[in-house]
Scaffold this motif. Structure first.
Motif, short mmCIF file in Angstrom:
data_model
loop_
_atom_site.label_atom_id
_atom_site.label_comp_id
_atom_site.label_asym_id
_atom_site.label_seq_id
_atom_site.Cartn_x
_atom_site.Cartn_y
_atom_site.Cartn_z
N SER A 96 78.32 -77.20 73.11
CA SER A 96 79.73 -77.09 73.48
C SER A 96 79.88 -76.66 74.94
O SER A 96 79.03 -75.95 75.49
CB SER A 96 80.45 -76.11 72.57
N THR A 97 80.98 -77.09 75.56
CA THR A 97 81.26 -76.76 76.96
C THR A 97 82.66 -76.16 77.13
O THR A 97 83.01 -75.75 78.24
CB THR A 97 81.18 -78.03 77.83
N ASP A 98 83.45 -76.13 76.08
CA ASP A 98 84.83 -75.68 76.19
C ASP A 98 84.92 -74.21 76.55
O ASP A 98 84.10 -73.39 76.12
CB ASP A 98 85.57 -75.92 74.86
N GLY A 99 85.93 -73.87 77.36
CA GLY A 99 86.17 -72.48 77.70
C GLY A 99 85.23 -71.90 78.75
O GLY A 99 85.33 -70.72 79.07
N ILE A 100 84.34 -72.69 79.31
CA ILE A 100 83.43 -72.22 80.36
C ILE A 100 84.08 -72.54 81.70
O ILE A 100 84.13 -73.70 82.13
CB ILE A 100 82.05 -72.89 80.25
N ALA A 101 84.61 -71.52 82.36
CA ALA A 101 85.46 -71.71 83.53
C ALA A 101 84.75 -72.40 84.68
O ALA A 101 85.36 -73.17 85.43
CB ALA A 101 86.02 -70.36 83.99
N VAL A 102 83.45 -72.17 84.84
CA VAL A 102 82.72 -72.80 85.94
C VAL A 102 82.81 -74.32 85.85
O VAL A 102 82.87 -75.02 86.87
CB VAL A 102 81.24 -72.35 85.93
N ASN A 103 82.85 -74.84 84.64
CA ASN A 103 82.91 -76.29 84.48
C ASN A 103 84.19 -76.89 85.06
O ASN A 103 84.22 -78.08 85.41
CB ASN A 103 82.80 -76.66 83.00
N ASP A 104 85.25 -76.09 85.16
CA ASP A 104 86.50 -76.58 85.73
C ASP A 104 86.36 -76.84 87.23
O ASP A 104 87.17 -77.54 87.82
CB ASP A 104 87.63 -75.58 85.51
N ARG A 105 85.32 -76.26 87.85
CA ARG A 105 85.08 -76.46 89.28
C ARG A 105 83.87 -77.34 89.54
O ARG A 105 83.52 -77.60 90.68
CB ARG A 105 84.84 -75.10 89.93
N SER A 106 83.23 -77.80 88.49
CA SER A 106 81.99 -78.56 88.63
C SER A 106 82.26 -80.02 89.00
O SER A 106 83.29 -80.59 88.65
CB SER A 106 81.21 -78.51 87.31
N THR A 107 81.29 -80.62 89.69
CA THR A 107 81.38 -82.05 90.02
C THR A 107 80.68 -82.91 88.97
O THR A 107 80.59 -84.12 89.12
CB THR A 107 80.75 -82.33 91.39
N GLY B 10 77.50 -83.58 92.77
CA GLY B 10 77.29 -83.11 94.12
C GLY B 10 76.04 -82.26 94.25
O GLY B 10 75.57 -81.67 93.27
N SER B 11 75.52 -82.17 95.46
CA SER B 11 74.29 -81.40 95.68
C SER B 11 74.43 -80.39 96.80
O SER B 11 73.48 -79.70 97.15
CB SER B 11 73.12 -82.32 95.99
N GLY B 12 75.63 -80.27 97.39
CA GLY B 12 75.83 -79.29 98.44
C GLY B 12 76.06 -77.91 97.87
O GLY B 12 76.45 -77.74 96.72
N ASN B 13 75.80 -76.87 98.70
CA ASN B 13 76.12 -75.51 98.30
C ASN B 13 76.82 -74.80 99.44
O ASN B 13 77.03 -75.36 100.50
CB ASN B 13 74.87 -74.74 97.84
N PRO C 81 79.13 -87.01 98.32
CA PRO C 81 79.06 -85.95 99.35
C PRO C 81 80.04 -84.80 99.10
O PRO C 81 80.98 -84.57 99.86
CB PRO C 81 79.41 -86.71 100.63
N VAL C 82 79.81 -84.09 98.02
CA VAL C 82 80.65 -82.94 97.66
C VAL C 82 79.75 -81.80 97.21
O VAL C 82 78.57 -82.00 96.93
CB VAL C 82 81.63 -83.31 96.51
N PRO C 83 80.30 -80.58 97.14
CA PRO C 83 79.50 -79.46 96.62
C PRO C 83 79.13 -79.69 95.15
O PRO C 83 79.80 -80.45 94.45
CB PRO C 83 80.44 -78.26 96.76
N ALA C 84 78.08 -79.04 94.72
CA ALA C 84 77.74 -79.10 93.29
C ALA C 84 78.86 -78.46 92.48
O ALA C 84 79.25 -78.96 91.42
CB ALA C 84 76.42 -78.40 93.03
N ILE C 85 79.39 -77.36 93.00
CA ILE C 85 80.48 -76.63 92.34
C ILE C 85 81.48 -76.21 93.41
O ILE C 85 81.11 -75.57 94.41
CB ILE C 85 79.94 -75.39 91.60
#
Length: 318
Positions: free
Chosen positions: A255-266, A143-146, A174-178
């Motif tokens: 590594s990407t594990d445990g990074i909470a922002v990634n749980d909301r990422s598109t 996504g590219s929206g903010n 058509p979704v937010p980036a995060i």
């Protein structure tokens, strides 16, 4: 003696094969001839002096840097030879031009190209050669929206250029980036139109992307106000992230594990990224070296286009 048109034809074959690093099959598709004809054209180009080879004994030559990158990381590399004092814009244009040429030989009929957004990808999109590719689909990678402007069309403009250049069908995301929350993302992922986009993205044969980093003179757009909250920025610092790939943040070891922002990422999880057969990364800024090296070490890259300064830093850091 060769006629001007014959010489131009041989020069086209030589430039595609040696200048843009296309395989014989790709050169044949571009010129509309068979493999054997391409081989004969390349041999004739050498015999007629259409192409010449230089031996670079300078250990800092782009050719040597390219070989070092390919040997070290098991990839195919192209280095845009850019002066060290070149402007950022000139550097991006040089890398974009090389990447656009390489991409031309990578896209195939009836395939899907996933594309991210960013300054370097925009430079690639502005220099594409127009050639229709039958049955090609271009899908937005993330996504590219903010928060401030969900309808912002920056990513759309880039995708439309790829669609126009290749005569391809474009599929926007058509979704937010995060997302604001992981739960919101889970709910959105259940929508039929989004599920179809996700399935197309997962089935892509080619990925074109860069890496985004926060700590350069020109930070990635994802780090601009509106995409990440102050809390997000603090978390990414605590987790010692060095960059992001299509809105998925990672550390120096990939590594990407445990990074909470990634749980909301598109963005796409890295295990899915690695399933895409061709993964073309571009970078035109030495400040991206650490993040790019992490992506290389993590096995995310199959093809790489960088400027000569970034190539030197990648090799020196190893």
């Amino acid at each position: 003696m060769l006629s001007p048109s014959q010489r131009d034809r041989l020069a086209d074959a030589a430039e595609l094969y040696w200048g843009r690093d296309l395989k014989v099959e790709a050169v044949g598709r571009e010129l509309g001839v068979s493999r054997s004809t391409v081989s004969r054209m390349l041999a004739q180009a050498r015999a007629e002096g259409v192409v010449e080879f230089l031996i670079h004994r300078d250990p800092d030559s782009p050719a040597i840097r390219r070989q070092e990158l390919e040997d070290r990381f098991g990839i195919q590399a192209v280095i845009a030879d850019v002066p060290a004092d070149a402007s950022d814009a000139a550097r991006r244009l040089a890398v974009g031009r090389e990447a656009a040429g390489l991409l031309l030989g990578l896209v195939l009929p009836d395939s899907t190209l996933a594309v991210t957004w960013g300054s370097t990808i925009e430079a690639v999109s502005s220099q594409l050669t127009h050639r229709r590719v039958r049955g090609l689909h271009v899908v937005q990678m993330h996504g590219s929206g903010n928060v401030a402007s969900l309808g912002k069309n920056y990513g759309t403009v880039i995708l439309d250029r790829f669609g126009g250049a290749f005569g391809a069908d474009v599929h926007l995301f058509p979704v937010p980036a995060i997302f604001d929350s992981a739960q919101t993302r889970r709910l959105m992922w259940q929508e039929g139109s989004i599920r179809r986009t996700l399935a197309m993205r997962a089935g892509a044969q080619i990925l074109l992307t860069s890496v985004g980093v926060p700590d350069t003179d020109h930070p990635s757009r994802l780090y601009e106000s509106g995409f990440l909250t102050a809390g997000d920025v603090e978390e990414l610092a605590r987790e010692r992230t060095v960059g992001n790939l299509a809105s998925i943040f990672f550390r120096a070891d990939g590594s990407t594990d445990g990074i909470a922002v990634n749980d909301r990422s598109t963005g796409m999880p890295f295990d899915e990224v690695r399933r895409i057969p061709v993964r073309l990364f571009v970078a035109a800024e030495a400040g991206k070296t650490e993040a790019l090296r992490a992506a290389l070490t993590a096995g995310l890259v199959t093809h790489l286009v960088v400027d000569s300064t970034t190539a030197r830093e990648l090799v020196a850091g190893e």
